[in-house]
Design a protein around this motif. Structure first.
Motif, short mmCIF file in Angstrom:
data_model
loop_
_atom_site.label_atom_id
_atom_site.label_comp_id
_atom_site.label_asym_id
_atom_site.label_seq_id
_atom_site.Cartn_x
_atom_site.Cartn_y
_atom_site.Cartn_z
N ALA A 124 -2.15 4.63 -3.87
CA ALA A 124 -0.99 3.98 -4.45
C ALA A 124 0.07 3.06 -3.54
N GLU A 125 0.32 3.59 -2.50
CA GLU A 125 1.06 2.93 -1.50
C GLU A 125 0.40 1.64 -0.79
N ASP A 128 0.03 -1.19 -3.63
CA ASP A 128 1.40 -1.61 -3.78
C ASP A 128 1.40 -2.76 -2.57
N ARG A 129 0.93 -2.70 -1.63
CA ARG A 129 1.18 -3.48 -0.23
C ARG A 129 0.21 -4.92 -0.73
N LYS A 133 -1.54 -3.50 -9.49
CA LYS A 133 -0.67 -2.53 -10.23
C LYS A 133 -1.48 -1.19 -10.79
#
Length: 515
Positions: A124-125, A128-129, A133
């Motif tokens: 998820a990190e 995000d980068r 989504k």
């Protein structure tokens, strides 16, 4: 600015060909460095040397990374130092989740057991980068190509990438996804990440690159600094070794003939979602000697229309009528469509257009084997004669007709696909993205073939996502959006703005109908 990578005197040979000849490449830390050249110039080969796909000992020359000479025995060695390559054919497993793909071979585990919580949180990190989504649990098969490309980049980030190599990353993406990817590279540059970008889209190169290295025939012929105001014409001149004053062959004035093909009220439903019309009551015609373009955004239904016409290769509950030379045409199977005089050169040449592990000699006559056979047995001498004739006619660069097509550059693979259909001698030829992933020199050669076919009286239909290409080579255009034809115009009266205006207007009308 420190130098992160230097390749000195790299020479790589294959049987009968020198793919790289004393190539030098220098990349500064924190820059976007573009690598350009015609198909077969050696770009991908050079990056495979760098990443360890071609291990030390299989080439001569030195690789210096962070100022030290490196000898990579395989791709793991280069990845351990943060050199990550993303190939044109994405290396994702469709039926695994995003998280599983990101950490495949690099699993988050404790005592040999995968820690799924850590896997999904870390995924998820990374998502995000890269601005994605979707949930880490989403299957890759449920993502479009643009989002799959972002998953590949997230996978690279998970390996602590310092030098990111992207081989034709936008070749299969629409304009919106391409823009998002390029913006991401610019953001990475701001954070200090170094990228090497291989692309044939010179407008993209001009927009994001700091420096450009040009390869031609296996040699590095120029190193350009974009701060000096480099134009696309400058890049092309170095790529092809000559000035390419006009990227499209001039239209030869010739009279258009009778209508070669007419399609009436053609409707196609999605093969899995039968209530969804992908092609909705489309009617059109193309004349002999005419190059007809079909413009539209990704997802408009253009490829689905072409494939459904070509022997009902896509879709279900297909209705409508097709006539060739004024007579109802049997398009119920691929063999029937070919016999009726229709040919379709697919946008996916590697999957549907060629038998990659077979030779040029075997691929070229495939669509019309009966023409080189004695009864039910192929005549090898006639097969070789046909292959050699088209190898010469389309200037296919290869060691011989016995070279496997998997080892040809993209442009030369496309020429083999065209050769196959030219030998079939169709009345109507549909070309779906005929120059995707091909350099400007090879594009011009293919445009010339298209023009020559039209001059010889063939009817040509071109589907392309590149509007300048359609405006440069066609005589007339249809505009397609959401499965419908929403506009028709002579190319001389057309522009990118007019095409987009038709698409926007049709979308607004459709929205009003739905309300």
């Amino acid at each position: 600015m420190a130098t992160i990578l230097e390749m000195r005197g790299i020479t790589k040979e294959f049987p009968g060909v020198k793919a790289l000849d004393d190539v030098n490449l220098r990349v500064e830390e924190g820059e976007i460095h573009a690598l350009v050249g015609e198909n077969g110039a050696g770009k991908s080969t050079l990056m495979k040397v760098l990443s360890g796909v071609y291990p030390a000992g299989s080439y001569s020359g030195d690789i210096l990374y962070d100022g030290e000479v490196r000898r990579f025995a395989g791709i793991t060695d280069s990845e351990d130092l943060g050199i990550i390559i993303i190939h044109q054919e994405l290396a994702l497993i469709p039926l695994l989740s995003i998280a599983e793909n990101i950490f495949l071979g690099n699993e988050r585990a404790r005592r040999g057991v995968i820690d799924w919580r850590e896997t999904e949180e870390r995924a998820a990190e990374l998502l995000d980068r890269v601005g994605l989504k979707e949930s880490p649990k989403t299957l890759v098969d449920d993502l479009g190509l643009g989002k799959q490309q972002l998953v590949e980049i997230a996978k690279a980030l998970s390996k602590d990438v310092r030098l990111l190599i992207l081989d034709e990353p936008t070749s299969s993406l629409n304009e919106a996804d391409s823009e998002k990817l390029l913006n991401l590279l610019v953001e990475f540059r701001r954070r200090g990440l170094t990228s090497i970008l291989i692309s044939h889209k010179l407008n993209e190169i001009s927009r994001v690159a700091d420096r450009i290295t040009v390869l031609r025939d296996g040699s590095a012929v120029a190193r350009l600094d974009c701060a000096d105001g480099i134009s696309e014409d400058d890049i092309i001149r170095d790529m092809v070794g000559r000035s390419l004053d006009d990227r499209y062959p001039p239209r030869q004035p010739h009279a258009k003939g009778e209508t070669a093909m007419e399609v009436r009220n053609w409707t196609v439903h999605h093969p899995l979602h039968s209530d969804r019309k992908v092609v909705d009551n489309v009617s059109f015609h193309v004349k002999r000697g005419e190059v007809l373009g079909i413009a539209g955004l990704m997802g408009a239904g253009r490829t689905e229309l072409a494939m459904s016409l070509f022997g009902r290769s896509w879709g279900r509950d297909i209705s409508g009528e097709a006539l060739i030379d004024g007579k109802p045409a049997d398009l119920s199977s691929v063999r029937s469509a070919i016999d009726a005089g229709l040919a379709y050169a697919t946008e996916d040449r590697k999957t549907y257009g060629l038998i990659l592990d077979d030779t040029i000699r075997r691929n070229v006559p495939l669509a019309k084997l009966e023409a080189i056979a004695d009864g039910l047995v192929v005549n090898p001498a006639r097969e070789a004669e046909v292959a050699q004739r088209y190898r010469t006619r389309l200037n296919i660069k290869s060691s011989s007709i016995e070279q496997e097509t998997v080892n040809l550059s993209g442009g030369n693979q496309q020429k083999v696909v065209l050769s196959k259909w030219l030998f079939a001698d169709p009345e109507v030829l549909i070309l779906d993205e005929p120059t995707r992933g091909i350099d400007v020199g090879a594009k011009f050669e293919i445009y010339t073939v298209i023009r020559d076919l039209a001059a010889a009286g063939k009817a040509i239909i071109v589907i392309s996502s590149e509007m300048p290409e359609l405006l440069g080579i066609t005589d007339r255009l249809y505009v397609m959006n959401e499965g419908r034809f929403v506009g028709e115009m002579a190319t001389d009266d057309a522009s990118q703005e007019k095409i987009m205006a038709r698409i926007i207007k049709s979308a607004e009308t459709r929205k009003g109908e739905a309300a």
